[in-house]
Motif scaffolding. Structure first.
Motif, PDB file in Angstrom:
ATOM      1  N   ILE A  78     -27.919 -26.656  15.807  1.00 39.37           N
ATOM      2  CA  ILE A  78     -29.382 -26.675  15.741  1.00 39.37           C
ATOM      3  C   ILE A  78     -29.936 -25.385  16.350  1.00 39.37           C
ATOM      4  CG2 ILE A  78     -31.491 -27.823  16.503  1.00 39.37           C
ATOM      5  CD1 ILE A  78     -29.950 -29.413  14.427  1.00 39.37           C
ATOM      6  N   GLN A 110     -33.774 -25.930   8.770  1.00 32.95           N
ATOM      7  CA  GLN A 110     -33.702 -27.145   9.575  1.00 32.95           C
ATOM      8  C   GLN A 110     -35.086 -27.742   9.832  1.00 32.95           C
ATOM      9  OE1 GLN A 110     -31.544 -25.790  13.018  1.00 32.95           O
ATOM     10  NE2 GLN A 110     -29.564 -25.886  11.997  1.00 32.95           N
ATOM     11  N   GLU A 111     -36.115 -26.890   9.833  1.00 25.18           N
ATOM     12  CA  GLU A 111     -37.486 -27.370  10.044  1.00 25.18           C
ATOM     13  C   GLU A 111     -38.146 -27.799   8.736  1.00 25.18           C
ATOM     14  OE1 GLU A 111     -39.597 -24.286  12.041  1.00 25.18           O
ATOM     15  OE2 GLU A 111     -38.487 -24.492  13.908  1.00 25.18           O
ATOM     16  N   GLU A 198     -36.037 -33.287  16.421  1.00 22.39           N
ATOM     17  CA  GLU A 198     -35.781 -33.047  14.995  1.00 22.39           C
ATOM     18  C   GLU A 198     -36.291 -34.219  14.156  1.00 22.39           C
ATOM     19  OE1 GLU A 198     -34.580 -29.409  15.763  1.00 22.39           O
ATOM     20  OE2 GLU A 198     -34.577 -30.192  13.710  1.00 22.39           O
TER      21      GLU A 198
END
Length: 250
Positions: A78, A110-111, A198
């Motif tokens: 991450i 990842q976002e 997340e």
């Protein structure tokens, strides 16, 4: 007294560690050891070594990019705010640093900022030499990004491959119902484990995808409340929401 050429990596590392225990201000020693720790998957040790090398011998793009990789690797891949800051520092020193460029794009992916991540990787690929060791990683990342785009509208990290295949053949109504079910499941997980940064970003993005701006804004504000309005997570949530066209309410 043993010849270094006859020593194993573990023996050489132990020798370097013994030297640094006696000479902790040897910046070059930390600089040499940091990438070795990284390759040995001793990620927290690598973070410490890179920070010491930077503190003692100063900034360099390689050290900052290595620090970012170590922080991200320690977090299971991450790209956190700390890792992102290190990669951005590396690019300030060397705008062409491939490691920093690659991981910053990965952080965007990842976002849920898939288009920005894809653009970053494509720009990187165009600039890489043909013999660059990074080409394979970038091409693989772009292929994965394209695969996820095929299932656009399905929340990131939500369904597995079978779910995606099934969703592509569903009617729009059934597909939306499936997504709503998955989003409800995610919301329930966050109720049980609210300190999942997340997860909050995934929930915010999912509601935006479903056109539920009010629920997305509510998820954003609840996520901020969990971590505190002055926290790094709150700042990250707010920036992420802005990238989706969403703003927090007081």
């Amino acid at each position: 007294a043993k010849n270094p050429a006859d020593s194993s990596v573990e023996e050489l590392v132990a020798r370097a560690e013994a030297h640094l225990a006696a000479n902790p201000s040897d910046g070059r020693g930390w600089d040499v050891l940091a990438p070795v720790y990284l390759r040995m998957q001793r990620f927290s040790d690598a973070v410490t070594a890179y920070r010491n090398a930077i503190r003692l011998d100063g900034d360099s793009a390689a050290r900052q990019a290595g620090l970012g990789e170590a922080i991200a690797s320690a977090a299971g891949g991450i790209v956190s705010a700390d890792a992102q800051a290190a990669f951005e520092a590396a690019l300030k020193l060397d705008p062409a640093n491939p490691k920093a460029s690659f991981y910053l794009a990965m952080g965007m992916a990842q976002e849920g900022r898939t288009e920005e991540a894809t653009a970053g990787w494509q720009k990187m690929l165009a600039a890489l030499p043909q013999d660059s060791a990074w080409r394979g990683a970038v091409e693989q990342a772009l292929a994965e990004s394209a695969r996820q785009n095929v299932a656009s509208g399905v929340p990131a990290k939500g369904p597995d491959a079978a779910n995606v295949d099934a969703a592509s053949s569903m009617s729009p109504q059934d597909r939306e119902a499936m997504i709503n079910t998955m989003v409800a499941g995610l919301a329930e997980k966050l109720r049980q484990n609210p300190r999942d940064a997340e997860g909050w970003m995934q929930l915010i993005r999912s509601y935006v995808v479903l056109g539920k701006a009010d629920q997305a804004r509510d998820a954003l504000n609840r996520g901020i409340a969990v971590f505190g309005s002055d926290s790094d997570e709150a700042k990250k949530f707010t920036a992420f929401a802005v990238s989706l066209g969403l703003t927090a309410t007081e």
